[in-house]
Enzyme design. Structure first.
Site, short mmCIF file in Angstrom:
data_model
loop_
_atom_site.label_atom_id
_atom_site.label_comp_id
_atom_site.label_asym_id
_atom_site.label_seq_id
_atom_site.Cartn_x
_atom_site.Cartn_y
_atom_site.Cartn_z
N GLN A 1 0.84 -1.20 0.00
CA GLN A 1 0.00 0.00 0.00
C GLN A 1 0.87 1.24 0.00
O GLN A 1 1.81 1.35 0.79
CB GLN A 1 -0.89 -0.07 1.26
CG GLN A 1 -1.33 1.25 1.86
CD GLN A 1 -2.80 1.57 1.61
OE1 GLN A 1 -3.37 1.11 0.62
NE2 GLN A 1 -3.40 2.35 2.47
N ARG B 1 8.00 4.66 1.34
CA ARG B 1 7.83 5.04 2.75
C ARG B 1 8.36 3.99 3.71
O ARG B 1 8.57 4.28 4.88
CB ARG B 1 6.38 5.36 3.06
CG ARG B 1 5.46 4.17 3.07
CD ARG B 1 4.13 4.58 3.67
NE ARG B 1 3.16 3.52 3.62
CZ ARG B 1 2.03 3.54 4.28
NH1 ARG B 1 1.73 4.56 5.05
NH2 ARG B 1 1.18 2.54 4.18
N HIS C 1 2.51 12.64 3.29
CA HIS C 1 1.49 12.04 4.15
C HIS C 1 1.42 12.81 5.47
O HIS C 1 1.84 12.32 6.52
CB HIS C 1 1.94 10.60 4.38
CG HIS C 1 0.88 9.59 4.58
ND1 HIS C 1 -0.37 9.65 4.06
CD2 HIS C 1 0.93 8.42 5.27
CE1 HIS C 1 -1.05 8.57 4.42
NE2 HIS C 1 -0.29 7.81 5.15
N ASP D 1 -12.37 10.69 3.12
CA ASP D 1 -11.18 10.32 2.35
C ASP D 1 -11.40 10.87 0.93
O ASP D 1 -12.06 10.24 0.11
CB ASP D 1 -11.00 8.80 2.36
CG ASP D 1 -9.62 8.38 1.89
OD1 ASP D 1 -8.84 9.24 1.44
OD2 ASP D 1 -9.32 7.16 1.95
N GLU E 1 -3.01 16.49 2.88
CA GLU E 1 -1.82 15.96 2.23
C GLU E 1 -1.68 16.50 0.81
O GLU E 1 -2.56 16.30 -0.02
CB GLU E 1 -1.90 14.44 2.15
CG GLU E 1 -2.36 13.79 3.43
CD GLU E 1 -2.63 12.32 3.27
OE1 GLU E 1 -1.71 11.54 3.50
OE2 GLU E 1 -3.75 11.92 2.89
O1 LIG Z 1 -2.65 3.58 6.91
P1 LIG Z 1 -1.95 4.09 5.69
O2 LIG Z 1 -1.56 2.99 4.76
O3 LIG Z 1 -0.80 5.00 6.03
O4 LIG Z 1 -3.00 4.95 4.91
C1 LIG Z 1 -3.80 5.83 5.59
C2 LIG Z 1 -4.66 6.64 4.64
O5 LIG Z 1 -3.82 7.49 3.90
C3 LIG Z 1 -4.51 8.46 3.13
O6 LIG Z 1 -3.55 9.19 2.45
C4 LIG Z 1 -5.41 7.78 2.15
O7 LIG Z 1 -6.16 8.75 1.44
C5 LIG Z 1 -6.33 6.80 2.86
O8 LIG Z 1 -7.09 6.09 1.88
C6 LIG Z 1 -5.53 5.84 3.71
O9 LIG Z 1 -6.42 5.03 4.43
#
Ligand SMILES: O=P(O)(O)OC[C@H]1O[C@@H](O)[C@H](O)[C@@H](O)[C@@H]1O
Length: 226
Positions: free
Chosen positions: A20, A25, A97, A142, A201
């Site tokens: 994901q 990262r 993020h 979101d 973000e």
């Molecule tokens: O838990 P993660 O993988 O860091 O992602 C958290 C969230 O990050 C956001 O940037 C996304 O828009 C969301 O869809 C996602 O759930």
């Protein structure tokens, strides 16, 4: 109000080739320049990530990412560069993020996203028109806001702090808070953390950016307490 910044790149969201949000990262970055204060007290550090056997096994391109972080008395600057070191073009998406700590999310204004279109990932990835400005997040949100202005304000009305987010070459803003149920289901998010955070973000995520061989993409963001 405090802020934290993480970086995700090569891919935003679920990725058919790997983890994901991509590999950047969770990869180990090299410290190119240790944090050092200049004569004005501003501290800059430079990190980088280049392709290796692990990244090429997932995504077979030669690249270099450079992330320059500058911390000043009242601001935090982030400059992100992607260099295509391959002999073929590649596509990527990227997003800073950025989670903001806030006293109470329902008493936090996000200003500057009015009259824009957004893609709602909670409501079937449909496109909607934003009417309200400021936005107050009061549920699982979101969204990817499109063609956003280069200045957004995040105002904590409880403690009176306002953070100004200024950016360059990041066309989109993702607005995210998982709210109660989703927070409880997430492994990397505390169950009761959601009322005290808002994620605003800056990124290049709606459509991938195509980078030609030998070219460099550059985008930046600065967070300033105003
Ligand atoms: O838990 P993660 O993988 O860091 O992602 C958290 C969230 O990050 C956001 O940037 C996304 O828009 C969301 O869809 C996602 O759930």
């Amino acid at each position: 109000m405090l802020y934290l910044s993480l970086i995700i790149s090569a891919n935003f969201g679920p990725w058919e080739l790997g983890p994901q949000h991509g590999f950047a990262r969770t990869s180990k970055w090299k410290v190119e320049k240790e944090p050092v204060a200049d004569k004005d007290g501003n501290v800059t550090a430079v990190l980088s990530l280049e392709d290796d056997d692990i990244t090429r096994a997932l995504w077979d391109y030669r690249f270099k990412l450079t992330y320059t972080l500058t911390l000043s008395e009242d601001s935090f600057g982030m400059k992100f560069q992607v260099e295509n070191k391959d002999n073929k073009p590649f596509d990527f998406t990227c997003l800073l993020h950025t989670y903001f700590r806030t006293s109470d999310v329902v008493k936090t204004d996000v200003l500057g996203l009015g009259n824009l279109q957004y893609i709602d990932k909670v409501k079937g990835v449909q496109t909607f028109q934003q009417v309200d400005d400021p936005i107050i997040v009061e549920e699982n949100v979101d969204r990817i806001y499109l063609n956003t202005p280069n200045e957004i304000l995040i105002k904590d009305k409880e403690d009176g702090t306002t953070v100004k987010l200024t950016k360059d070459n990041f066309p989109e803003i993702v607005l995210w808070n998982p709210w109660k149920e989703k927070a409880a289901a997430m492994g990397d998010f505390w169950d009761e953390e959601y009322p005290n955070m808002i994620c605003v973000e800056a990124g290049y995520v709606h459509k991938p950016y195509t980078l030609q061989p030998g070219s460099v993409f550059e985008a930046s963001q600065t967070l300033t307490v105003v």
